[in-house]
Design a protein around this motif. Sequence first.
Motif, short mmCIF file in Angstrom:
data_model
loop_
_atom_site.label_atom_id
_atom_site.label_comp_id
_atom_site.label_asym_id
_atom_site.label_seq_id
_atom_site.Cartn_x
_atom_site.Cartn_y
_atom_site.Cartn_z
N ASP A 42 23.95 -80.91 21.54
CA ASP A 42 24.66 -80.25 22.64
C ASP A 42 26.12 -80.70 22.59
O ASP A 42 26.42 -81.87 22.80
CB ASP A 42 24.01 -80.65 23.97
CG ASP A 42 24.63 -79.95 25.17
OD1 ASP A 42 25.74 -79.38 25.03
OD2 ASP A 42 24.03 -79.98 26.25
N SER A 99 28.53 -79.14 24.44
CA SER A 99 29.19 -78.47 25.57
C SER A 99 30.19 -79.36 26.28
O SER A 99 31.06 -78.86 27.00
CB SER A 99 28.14 -77.96 26.56
OG SER A 99 27.37 -79.03 27.07
N SER A 100 30.09 -80.68 26.11
CA SER A 100 31.07 -81.57 26.75
C SER A 100 32.46 -81.37 26.17
O SER A 100 33.46 -81.78 26.76
CB SER A 100 30.64 -83.03 26.59
OG SER A 100 30.58 -83.40 25.23
N TRP A 101 32.54 -80.75 24.99
CA TRP A 101 33.83 -80.47 24.35
C TRP A 101 34.34 -79.06 24.64
O TRP A 101 35.40 -78.68 24.16
CB TRP A 101 33.73 -80.71 22.85
CG TRP A 101 33.62 -82.17 22.50
CD1 TRP A 101 34.43 -83.18 22.94
CD2 TRP A 101 32.65 -82.78 21.64
NE1 TRP A 101 34.03 -84.38 22.39
CE2 TRP A 101 32.94 -84.16 21.60
CE3 TRP A 101 31.57 -82.30 20.90
CZ2 TRP A 101 32.19 -85.06 20.85
CZ3 TRP A 101 30.82 -83.20 20.15
CH2 TRP A 101 31.13 -84.56 20.14
#
Length: 605
Positions: free
Chosen positions: A526, A528-530
Motif C-alpha cells: 500500500d 497511498s501514504s505517498w
Amino acid sequence: MHKNLFIDYGIPVSAEEERTAAICMNAEGDYRFVIAAKGFVIIIDLETDHIKQVFFPENNDEYPYSSFSSNGLFYTGAANMFMVLDPFLEQFIYFKVIENGEEIVGFSFGEDILGNIYFTSYPHCHLLCYSPRREEIIDFGSMDLTEKYPGSVAVDQTGWAYIGIGTERKNIVAFHLEKGLKKNLIAESQREKGTGYIHLGEDGLVYGHMEASSTPGWMKFSNGDFENIDADKLSPSYYTGIAFQRIHRYQEGSYRIERYSLSEGFIELVHRETAQTKNLHFSYTSDGAKLSTIYLGPDDYIYGTSMHPLQFFQFDMSSNKTTNFGGEVIEKGGGGNIAAYASNGNFLIGAAYAGGKLYVFDTLKKFRKSENPKLVLEEESIHRPRCAIALKDHEHIVWGGFPGYGMVGGALGIYHIESEENHLLSHDRVVENQSTISLGELSSGDILGGTSIETPGGALSREKEAHLYVLDWETRRVKNSFVPIADAREIAQIFIDQYDRAHCLTEQSIYFVCNPTTEQVLFRKDISSWGQIVRNGFAYDLPTNTLYCLLSHTLLSMEIQVEQCVEPKVVHTLPMSASSGIVHKNSRIYYGSGSHLCSIQIGEA
C-alpha cells in the motif's frame, strides 16, 4: 539542491470552457448575454461590447451545468452552491450552499407562473424550489431512486412539475408541488437506456419525449399526465443549442448569436433587423485548463491536451517552449480531452473523450484543421478512453475505456493503422460488465488488460472486483482472467518488465507485482501514504532498469531485479502535486500539475 531540480513551465492552455449561457432582459428592455464557466461568469453587453468577468461567491471554482434567465436575473449552480446573478449590477445578489448530500445543484432549471425557480440536483435527482420573493429554498427530495441525471425540468399551469431523467433507465416523473404526489410517466417496460426530455414551450405548455432520436414521439403534459401529439403541434423551447452550447432565451435582444466560444474568446452576431454582422473578441482571467495525459511523441516533443476545453499543445524540451494549437485543430474535439496515446513510426495516435474518438497525427506535417490530425474513428462503446498501446508488430493499436451514458462495460478496440479498420471486442467477450483501463504486451505478444468496475456514464455497477486478463489478440480469445487484489475496483496502471511480470496499481494506490500466467501475486504494498494515483503514472528507464511511479505527492522508484521484487523508494516529494503523467526524458520526469506543466530531475542530465 540543484537549482534546476524542479521546473514549473507555466500554463500551456490559458482558457476555460463555456458550460451554459443565457440572455437576460430587464423591465426596461436592456439585455445582457451571460456565459458561465468554471468559477466565474462573463457578462457581455452586445450593444456596447462592454465585457465584465464576475467570479463565483466564496471562491467557488467548480463547473456549472445549466442556467436560467428570468426577469433580468441569471440563475445557475456549481457544486452544491445555488447562485443568482444580476448581470446589470454585475454581481451575485444571492447564493446558498445546499447541504442535502447532493454533489451538484442546478443540473436543470424551470419556472412556475408565479416566478418561482425550480432546479434539480445530481446524483439523486432532487427537485428544489427557490422563491425570489422570500429568498428561501425548498427541497422536495429525490424524484428517482436509481437514476442520476435529471437533465430537464418544467412546470405546467396546474401545479405539476415534470422532470426528464436518465441514463441507464430513462424516466419522466410528474410531481404535484402542493400535494407531493409523484408518478413515473414511462412504463416500466419502456425504461431502457436513454434520457427523458422536457421543455416549456413558448405557448406556456409543457412538451417532451422519451426517445433519443432525430424524430422523437412528442408528448404534451398537463395535470400530471400526457397526450401524444404530432410534431407540427409542438411549441418550441426557450433553449437553443446542445450540450454546453445551450442558450436560454436566445430569442431576446437585437442580435442573434450565431456562434460563440469562451475557450477561443469570440462571439459572432447578426442583427435581427438589419442582418448586419458583428464579431466580438474578448479575453478573461483564467487559472488555465487542467492537463490530461502527456506523451512523448516520435519527434521528441511532448504532446498533450487540456480538459474542458480540449486544446492541443506541444512542448519543446530543448527550448522549454510551449506551442498551443488551440481547439479548432481537433475535429469534433469540443469539451473533452485526449486521454491515451500510442505511436508508430512518425504517427501519434490519440484516443479522446467524448465519443471514443481516435485521431492520427502525422508529426512530420503541420497541424491543420480537418487535415492533421485525422479523425479516423468514433466508438460509443469506448466513449471514455483510458488506455492505448502500440503492438510490437508495428501495425496495430489496442485501446480501451468506459462506454457511453447508461452503459455498463466498455469495449476493447484493435485498430489496424494502415487500413484504418477497428475490430471491437465487446465487454462480454473480455470481462463481462467491466471496462479495460490499462494495457500491456507480454513477450509472447499476448495482451494483458486491467479492468474497472466503475460506470461513469450513470449506470449501476454490476460487479465487485476488478480483473486482470490475458488476451490472444490475434484469435480474439481471452486465455485467463483473475482477481489479483480482493475488493479492488480498478487496475488502473500496468507495466510489464523484461521477465513478463506485471507491475500494477489499483485505484487505492495498492502497488503489486504478479505473474499473469500463474496468476500469482509476487509482491504487494500500500503506497497511498505517498499520494493518489495519476493518469499514466509509470515510466521505465532502461539504462538503470528502474520503474518510476508518479503519485500525486511523490515520485517513487522500483529497481527491476531478476530474483525478487524490491520495495519502492522515494525519489522526490513533489513541490507541486501531480495530476497527470508522464514523460521520462533527459533524466527528468515531466508531468501535469493541474493546469501547469512541470518536471523534476531524477539523475545527472
